[in-house]
Design an enzyme around this catalytic site. Structure first.
Site, PDB file in Angstrom:
ATOM      1  N   LYS A 176       0.849  -1.189   0.000  1.00  0.00           N
ATOM      2  CA  LYS A 176       0.000   0.000   0.000  1.00  0.00           C
ATOM      3  C   LYS A 176       0.886   1.241   0.000  1.00  0.00           C
ATOM      4  O   LYS A 176       1.340   1.703   1.035  1.00  0.00           O
ATOM      5  CB  LYS A 176      -0.928   0.039   1.212  1.00  0.00           C
ATOM      6  CG  LYS A 176      -2.020   1.127   1.066  1.00  0.00           C
ATOM      7  CD  LYS A 176      -2.489   1.701   2.382  1.00  0.00           C
ATOM      8  CE  LYS A 176      -1.541   2.701   2.945  1.00  0.00           C
ATOM      9  NZ  LYS A 176      -1.448   3.965   2.162  1.00  0.00           N
ATOM     10  N   GLU A 383      10.583  16.292  14.581  1.00  0.00           N
ATOM     11  CA  GLU A 383      10.962  16.096  13.185  1.00  0.00           C
ATOM     12  C   GLU A 383      10.174  17.073  12.308  1.00  0.00           C
ATOM     13  O   GLU A 383       8.947  17.090  12.327  1.00  0.00           O
ATOM     14  CB  GLU A 383      10.674  14.657  12.756  1.00  0.00           C
ATOM     15  CG  GLU A 383      11.160  14.363  11.355  1.00  0.00           C
ATOM     16  CD  GLU A 383      10.977  12.912  10.954  1.00  0.00           C
ATOM     17  OE1 GLU A 383      11.876  12.347  10.318  1.00  0.00           O
ATOM     18  OE2 GLU A 383       9.911  12.335  11.293  1.00  0.00           O
TER      19      GLU A 383
END
Length: 486
Positions: A176, A383
């Protein structure tokens, strides 16, 4: 039905099919529609998993490793023949500079499949070990059907880091990919058909979070392999824990570049160009926290700011471009939000800080550098996933190690010094899954992965193959016998 990168198809059980739902894929540099991605439904995922349990897929798992390797070699050749077009398509999808894309999206997939084809051919399926009552045959078998979920930043490379070892081990895969880069994922399907990969061994079902959740929790999936954010990884890890299902998680990072006090300025700055800014900052292992000795702080702040200001920002298909656009408007807004918060925190902005004024379309962010950053601040701990660096001062090697380890993440990092042995000793003290001395390049023969919130498990190298195998012990009374050789 044949594949077309723009018409919203899926590849399920060896056949292309039209998706019920499609979403536009927007070119990062132009903000224009590049094509339409098929968005897999739960029933599409069900069909893909069912195909992975079909007779052709079972035969793949039972085949001799050398037999699988021959198909994989054809698969590698088919991907290699498409390398140039693949690299260009990915650059248009996510903004990756073409010079980088040629390697990681063009050359790397075929090379990694070839590596695992050779590795599995030269590996023993069984080993015989002496035991108290006779001997034990230790056998390595495929883990089963793999649900692989991959992100948009390195779509071909990160997908093949799962596909290559899984297929070599004998595991059927339902992949996916992210919708943002769904178009290039069909190249894996086209090459699989050309190579004669049996039906059901590989299905490609791009989809949203709901499709991913259905794949992770599906009763017919035996292992999950995921690359993406730590937040999503926690959810997937929890689901797999509940199901007692093995999982590999390659997650986020906020890695440190430690510039030692004897570092050569020019060599260090040259290395940080790729170690800290690769793929427009959309790279999990980048050295985005730059730790600099106080005695040389001003010198390196100026040099790092000059590096950022001098990077060529522009069309990702231009050979000269070093920084292209981010993948989406949403991603750019998130990065600009981090920059705004950094400005408000009192950190000193020394380069960038906004969208570049000379780019009138595309999701660009100017390479940005903050100095005088507290390592405890969100700017240093979260991040950002864009071209944003922070520069942090330290007193001595011990404090540099403490600051580098003061993070929820532990994925990568770099050390910069002409004294390789000294740098290596510091590297040993950093709690991380990988670290580079005067460079940072993944090695297909060596394991890659993180610790702490950066993930579980390893990809690449023999360890990457072992992640798709389970061990079975057969205890036997009597004298040891020769192992089965392959």
């Amino acid at each position: 039905m044949t594949a077309n990168h723009t018409d919203g198809v899926l590849f399920i059980g060896g056949e292309f099919r039209a998706a019920t739902t499609t979403v536009p894929v927007i070119e990062a540099a132009t903000e224009e529609v590049l094509g339409y991605a098929g968005c897999a439904s739960e029933s599409d995922i069900d069909d893909a998993v069912a195909a992975a349990h079909g007779p052709d897929a079972r035969a793949w798992a039972a085949a001799e490793p050398a037999e699988r390797a021959q198909v994989l070699k054809r698969y590698a050749a088919a991907l290699h023949s498409r390398a140039s077009d693949t690299a260009t398509l990915v650059s248009r999808e996510n903004g990756m500079p073409i010079a980088l894309s040629r390697g990681v999206n063009g050359v790397f997939p075929a090379a990694l499949i070839g590596y695992y084809a050779k590795l599995v051919t030269n590996s023993d399926v069984e080993q015989t070990r002496p035991a108290l009552i006779g001997h034990t045959i230790v056998r390595r078998e495929p883990v089963g059907v793999v649900g692989a979920i991959t992100p948009w930043n390195y779509p071909q490379a990160l997908a093949v880091m799962k596909l290559a070892p899984a297929l070599a081990a004998g595991c059927p895969v339902v992949l996916k990919p992210a919708l943002e880069t769904a178009l290039d994922s069909l190249i894996f399907a086209e090459a699989a058909v050309e190579a004669g990969l049996p039906a059901g061994v590989l299905s490609i079902a791009p989809g949203d979070a709901a499709a991913g959740a259905h794949l992770v929790s599906h009763g017919g999936v035996d292992k999950v392999a995921f690359t993406g954010s730590t937040a999503a990884g926690r959810i997937i890890g929890a689901a797999c824990g509940q199901l007692i299902r093995p999982v590999t998680l390659e997650l986020g990072g906020k890695s440190a570049a430690i510039v030692l006090d004897d570092a050569d300025t020019e060599a260090t700055i040259s290395g940080l160009r790729s170690a800290s800014f690769a793929n427009n900052g959309q790279t999990c292992h980048l050295s985005s926290r730059i730790l600099v000795p106080r005695s040389r702080y001003d010198e390196f702040v100026d040099a790092i700011a000059a590096l950022a200001r001098g990077l060529i920002v522009g069309d990702p298909l231009d050979e000269r471009t070093e920084i292209g656009p981010l993948v989406s408007a949403r991603q750019r807004e998130q990065v600009l939000g981090h920059i705004a918060a950094g400005k408000a925190s009192g950190a000193r902005l020394v380069a960038g800080g906004s969208a570049p004024a000379d780019q009138d379309r595309g999701w660009f962010v100017a390479p940005t550098v903050f100095a005088d950053v507290d390592n405890a601040s969100p700017l240093a701990q979260e991040e950002i996933f864009g071209p944003v660096l922070v520069v942090i001062a330290y007193r001595d090697d011990a404090e540099a190690i403490r600051i580098a380890n003061d993070s929820q993440f532990g994925l990568a990092g770099t050390l910069w010094s002409p004294d390789v042995e000294r740098a290596t000793e510091v590297a040993r003290a950093i709690r991380t899954g990988s670290i580079g001395v005067n460079d940072y390049q993944l090695d297909i023969r060596s394991p890659f992965g993180g610790v702490k919130a950066s993930g579980l498990g390893r990809e690449l190298g023999p360890e990457g193959l072992a992640a798709y195998q389970v061990s079975k012990s057969i205890y036997r009374v009597g004298e040891p016998i020769a192992p089965i050789q392959h």
